[in-house]
Structures are given as structure tokens and as C-alpha cells.
Design a protein around this motif. Structure first.
Motif, PDB file in Angstrom:
ATOM      1  N   PRO A   1       4.580  -8.865  10.961  1.00 57.89           N
ATOM      2  CA  PRO A   1       4.040  -7.519  10.754  1.00 57.89           C
ATOM      3  C   PRO A   1       4.087  -7.103   9.291  1.00 57.89           C
ATOM      4  O   PRO A   1       4.778  -7.699   8.482  1.00 57.89           O
ATOM      5  CB  PRO A   1       4.936  -6.630  11.605  1.00 57.89           C
ATOM      6  CG  PRO A   1       6.184  -7.401  11.848  1.00 57.89           C
ATOM      7  CD  PRO A   1       5.847  -8.847  11.708  1.00 57.89           C
ATOM      8  N   THR A   2       3.305  -6.038   9.004  1.00 64.98           N
ATOM      9  CA  THR A   2       3.198  -5.542   7.639  1.00 64.98           C
ATOM     10  C   THR A   2       3.487  -4.050   7.598  1.00 64.98           C
ATOM     11  O   THR A   2       3.400  -3.370   8.609  1.00 64.98           O
ATOM     12  CB  THR A   2       1.795  -5.814   7.062  1.00 64.98           C
ATOM     13  OG1 THR A   2       1.781  -5.435   5.696  1.00 64.98           O
ATOM     14  CG2 THR A   2       0.736  -5.032   7.816  1.00 64.98           C
ATOM     15  N   SER A   3       3.807  -3.572   6.407  1.00 68.93           N
ATOM     16  CA  SER A   3       3.994  -2.133   6.238  1.00 68.93           C
ATOM     17  C   SER A   3       3.000  -1.555   5.244  1.00 68.93           C
ATOM     18  O   SER A   3       2.716  -0.372   5.282  1.00 68.93           O
ATOM     19  CB  SER A   3       5.428  -1.821   5.798  1.00 68.93           C
ATOM     20  OG  SER A   3       5.711  -2.498   4.590  1.00 68.93           O
ATOM     21  N   ASP A   4       2.455  -2.412   4.341  1.00 72.25           N
ATOM     22  CA  ASP A   4       1.542  -1.837   3.337  1.00 72.25           C
ATOM     23  C   ASP A   4       0.347  -2.727   2.987  1.00 72.25           C
ATOM     24  O   ASP A   4      -0.761  -2.256   2.867  1.00 72.25           O
ATOM     25  CB  ASP A   4       2.306  -1.455   2.078  1.00 72.25           C
ATOM     26  CG  ASP A   4       3.127  -2.600   1.507  1.00 72.25           C
ATOM     27  OD1 ASP A   4       3.116  -3.704   2.060  1.00 72.25           O
ATOM     28  OD2 ASP A   4       3.781  -2.374   0.477  1.00 72.25           O
ATOM     29  N   ILE A   5       0.556  -4.021   2.810  1.00 76.39           N
ATOM     30  CA  ILE A   5      -0.518  -4.934   2.387  1.00 76.39           C
ATOM     31  C   ILE A   5      -0.580  -6.114   3.354  1.00 76.39           C
ATOM     32  O   ILE A   5       0.456  -6.635   3.759  1.00 76.39           O
ATOM     33  CB  ILE A   5      -0.261  -5.466   0.957  1.00 76.39           C
ATOM     34  CG1 ILE A   5      -0.228  -4.337  -0.063  1.00 76.39           C
ATOM     35  CG2 ILE A   5      -1.291  -6.519   0.573  1.00 76.39           C
ATOM     36  CD1 ILE A   5      -1.570  -3.694  -0.331  1.00 76.39           C
ATOM     37  N   ILE A   6      -1.787  -6.535   3.689  1.00 75.88           N
ATOM     38  CA  ILE A   6      -1.973  -7.725   4.512  1.00 75.88           C
ATOM     39  C   ILE A   6      -2.962  -8.637   3.795  1.00 75.88           C
ATOM     40  O   ILE A   6      -3.926  -8.163   3.203  1.00 75.88           O
ATOM     41  CB  ILE A   6      -2.450  -7.372   5.937  1.00 75.88           C
ATOM     42  CG1 ILE A   6      -2.241  -8.531   6.891  1.00 75.88           C
ATOM     43  CG2 ILE A   6      -3.864  -6.929   5.996  1.00 75.88           C
ATOM     44  CD1 ILE A   6      -1.029  -8.404   7.709  1.00 75.88           C
ATOM     45  N   SER A   7      -2.706  -9.936   3.802  1.00 73.34           N
ATOM     46  CA  SER A   7      -3.593 -10.917   3.168  1.00 73.34           C
ATOM     47  C   SER A   7      -4.095 -11.898   4.212  1.00 73.34           C
ATOM     48  O   SER A   7      -3.361 -12.277   5.121  1.00 73.34           O
ATOM     49  CB  SER A   7      -2.843 -11.711   2.092  1.00 73.34           C
ATOM     50  OG  SER A   7      -2.476 -10.869   1.031  1.00 73.34           O
ATOM     51  N   VAL A   8      -5.351 -12.295   4.044  1.00 73.10           N
ATOM     52  CA  VAL A   8      -5.961 -13.277   4.938  1.00 73.10           C
ATOM     53  C   VAL A   8      -6.671 -14.302   4.072  1.00 73.10           C
ATOM     54  O   VAL A   8      -7.473 -13.944   3.212  1.00 73.10           O
ATOM     55  CB  VAL A   8      -6.978 -12.614   5.896  1.00 73.10           C
ATOM     56  CG1 VAL A   8      -7.607 -13.649   6.802  1.00 73.10           C
ATOM     57  CG2 VAL A   8      -6.320 -11.524   6.707  1.00 73.10           C
ATOM     58  N   GLU A   9      -6.368 -15.579   4.274  1.00 78.45           N
ATOM     59  CA  GLU A   9      -7.036 -16.652   3.534  1.00 78.45           C
ATOM     60  C   GLU A   9      -8.111 -17.283   4.398  1.00 78.45           C
ATOM     61  O   GLU A   9      -7.845 -17.702   5.523  1.00 78.45           O
ATOM     62  CB  GLU A   9      -6.024 -17.716   3.089  1.00 78.45           C
ATOM     63  CG  GLU A   9      -5.143 -17.224   1.969  1.00 78.45           C
ATOM     64  CD  GLU A   9      -4.308 -18.321   1.343  1.00 78.45           C
ATOM     65  OE1 GLU A   9      -4.774 -19.478   1.293  1.00 78.45           O
ATOM     66  OE2 GLU A   9      -3.193 -18.006   0.910  1.00 78.45           O
ATOM     67  N   LEU A  10      -9.343 -17.332   3.853  1.00 78.45           N
ATOM     68  CA  LEU A  10     -10.460 -17.953   4.550  1.00 78.45           C
ATOM     69  C   LEU A  10     -10.613 -19.390   4.055  1.00 78.45           C
ATOM     70  O   LEU A  10     -10.018 -19.785   3.055  1.00 78.45           O
ATOM     71  CB  LEU A  10     -11.738 -17.165   4.314  1.00 78.45           C
ATOM     72  CG  LEU A  10     -11.677 -15.675   4.644  1.00 78.45           C
ATOM     73  CD1 LEU A  10     -13.047 -15.033   4.481  1.00 78.45           C
ATOM     74  CD2 LEU A  10     -11.138 -15.421   6.033  1.00 78.45           C
TER      75      LEU A  10
END
Length: 191
Positions: free
Chosen positions: A121-130
Motif C-alpha cells: 500500500p501507499t500513502s502519497d506516491i505510487i509508481s508503475v513500470e510499463l
């Protein structure tokens, strides 16, 4: 039941032209006809209800039942009060939400590539790599469990999408990304 008598309502819901309701402490469901403005009949449900929802697609009423301490159950019943099925749930099944969207606009041949969002889980920033660099024409959708769509501030770094999740409430979210004829999906939790 006299509608002018002050009593508590255990649950109520609208189905077709009837209001289905149960007076607190009772175990029967009344059907109030909105055309004649009178009680149409009484359904012998033999359950004390806590929460009710109507599924107009399947013509089914969902009712919650609980003792508030050790069990909860959702029953499905038809419009005449016959119980069709049940499922165990948490101790307080008072809020029942149904997702009755029609998915006919979604191509069944469309395939999604699962990608990981991190930290999760996250609280402020989420990253996704394609798998490839993200183009300027990419699109993304973020939906919560009820289907509400959210727009967030974001940044793109090569093949990585970075989303600012600070304005989201604590919940589970579904992320869909479309880019270069590829469709990606991910699930993340906002704390």
C-alpha cells in the motif's frame, strides 16, 4: 403498520412501484404501494433486517441480517419475499452497494497486461513500470470499488508512471493504462 405511528425503520428500499420496509423489532417486510399510497401486503420474511438494496437488473432484493456481535448474513429474496440464497458477511451488513453497470462498451478481446504498483500500500506516491517507454498520448483511469473515476497529478519518467495519491481516501483502487496499443492494469491500496 400505521405509517403515522412513530417507530424506527429497520430497513427500507424501493423496488418497482413499492417501498419495501421493516419496522424496527419486527420480522416481517411490508410492501407499500406508491401508486395507491397504502400498504399493499406483508411478506413473512421471519428475519430482522439491517440494510436493504434492490437489484433492478436481476429483480432481486438483498437484505442484511445480524445480531450485531457475532454474525452477519446477506439474503437474496425475490419481489414476493421468498428467500433465494444467502452468504455470510461481517457483523453489520447495513450498507449494501450493487454495481449494475453494463459492460457492453468494453471489448471482450481486449487483454490487459498486469503490472505492479509500488509501494503498495501507499500513502502519497505510487509508481508503475510499463514494458515500454510511455508516449505523450497515453491515457489512464483510476477507479474505486464503486466505479467512481479519479484524476490525479502525475509525472512520466521513461517507462514509469508516477501518480500522486495524496487526495485519495483510504481504499482499494484499480489503475488502467492505455499506451501504444497496449493495455495495462494494476490494483493498489491507499492507506
Amino acid at each position: 403498520t400505521d405509517l403515522l405511528t412513530p417507530t424506527g425503520c429497520a430497513a427500507s428500499g424501493m423496488a418497482t412501484n413499492f417501498v419495501y420496509y421493516q419496522v424496527a423489532g419486527d420480522n416481517q417486510v411490508q410492501r407499500f404501494n406508491t401508486s395507491t399510497l397504502s400498504t399493499f401486503d406483508t411478506l413473512a420474511l421471519n428475519k430482522s433486517i439491517y440494510g436493504m438494496a434492490y437489484d433492478d437488473v436481476n429483480q432481486i432484493i438483498y437484505v442484511g441480517n445480524t445480531d450485531y456481535t457475532s454474525y452477519g448474513k446477506i439474503y437474496t429474496m425475490n419481489l414476493t419475499g421468498i428467500i433465494l440464497d444467502s452468504v455470510n458477511v461481517s457483523v453489520s451488513p447495513g450498507n449494501i452497494a450493487l454495481d449494475v453497470r453494463i459492460g457492453s462498451g468494453i471489448s471482450e478481446a481486449e487483454e490487459f497486461i498486469s503490472v505492479q504498483a509500488y509501494p503498495n500500500p501507499t500513502s502519497d506516491i505510487i509508481s508503475v513500470e510499463l514494458t515500454n517507454n510511455i508516449s505523450a498520448n497515453f491515457k489512464y483511469n483510476i477507479l474505486d470499488a464503486s466505479g467512481r473515476e479519479f484524476s490525479l497529478d502525475y509525472a512520466v519518467e521513461n517507462n514509469r508512471l508516477i501518480l500522486n495519491t495524496q487526495k485519495l481516501s483510504s481504499a482499494v483502487y484499480f489503475l488502467f493504462i492505455e499506451d501504444n496499443n497496449q493495455n495495462y492494469k494494476s490494483v493498489f491500496v491507499k492507506q
